[in-house]
Design an enzyme around this catalytic site. Structure first.
Site, PDB file in Angstrom:
ATOM      1  N   GLU A 193       0.814  -1.221   0.000  1.00  0.00           N
ATOM      2  CA  GLU A 193       0.000   0.000   0.000  1.00  0.00           C
ATOM      3  C   GLU A 193       0.851   1.276   0.000  1.00  0.00           C
ATOM      4  OE1 GLU A 193      -2.883  -0.292   3.178  1.00  0.00           O
ATOM      5  OE2 GLU A 193      -3.353  -2.361   2.608  1.00  0.00           O
ATOM      6  N   ASP A 207       6.062 -13.625   0.737  1.00  0.00           N
ATOM      7  CA  ASP A 207       7.438 -13.469   1.228  1.00  0.00           C
ATOM      8  C   ASP A 207       7.474 -12.925   2.653  1.00  0.00           C
ATOM      9  OD1 ASP A 207       8.332 -14.441  -1.174  1.00  0.00           O
ATOM     10  OD2 ASP A 207       9.001 -12.510  -1.950  1.00  0.00           O
TER      11      ASP A 207
END
Length: 190
Positions: free
Chosen positions: A9, A19
């Site tokens: 974001e 990840d």
């Protein structure tokens, strides 16, 4: 989740959440990521002898190739979001195949079927390469084909987003021939 928020974001990177979650949880872990972004984490328990065999037969080599993972992941993300044609469908189908394969891989690990896992690793690599033309390089593809044909490697893949970095190979033998060959390619086993 905070790391995901910052990268996805705030920094507006076209990446997924896997990840960050894997770095936080580690080990053999499965993630179910819902369409709304919520993540269910399940740590998979395997027998110690299966883990030892995995370490013994799994080889990791540095390719010497460097890449920006965000560029590769952004290419995949763009294909999914912007191109509603054949490329988008190919990426969507490949991601679905990789997800389904993940469940099969988990089951193989729990059952101790590492050779099955090695063959599924090959399936994963074939599906992953369909996500973006930037995932692999001709040199890596030629090297991979050679070690499969000449050194008994059942499967492998570039670790991470692709495009370079580290190559993981599963060799059910003692691995000496593979290690010697890869060292001759200036890629010693890590």
């Amino acid at each position: 989740e905070e790391a995901c928020r910052i990268e996805i974001e705030t920094l507006n990177k076209g990446i997924g959440k896997q990840d960050q979650y894997m770095a936080a949880f580690g080990g053999l872990t499965t993630l179910d990521i819902a369409p709304d972004g919520t993540v269910k984490v399940d740590q998979v328990k395997i027998a110690p002898e299966v883990e030892a065999a995995f370490v013994r037969h799994t080889h990791i080599y540095y390719t010497g190739l460097r890449r920006d993972a965000a560029v590769i992941l952004d290419d995949q993300n763009s294909a999914m979001l912007l191109d509603r044609g054949a490329k988008s469908e190919t990426v969507s189908d490949s991601l679905g195949a990789i997800k389904a394969l993940g469940y099969r891989i988990r089951d193989a690990w729990v059952e101790g079927d590492l050779e099955g896992w090695g063959r599924m690793l090959h399936e994963h690599w074939l599906s992953k390469k369909k996500l973006s033309a930037k995932i692999s390089w001709p040199h890596i593809d030629q090297l991979y084909d050679h070690v499969q044909a000449e050194h008994g490697v059942l499967g492998g893949k570039v670790i991470g987003a692709g495009g370079g970095g580290f190559l993981m190979l599963f060799d059910p033998s003692d691995g000496r021939e593979l290690e010697a060959y890869m060292a001759g390619q200036n890629m010693p086993r890590l």
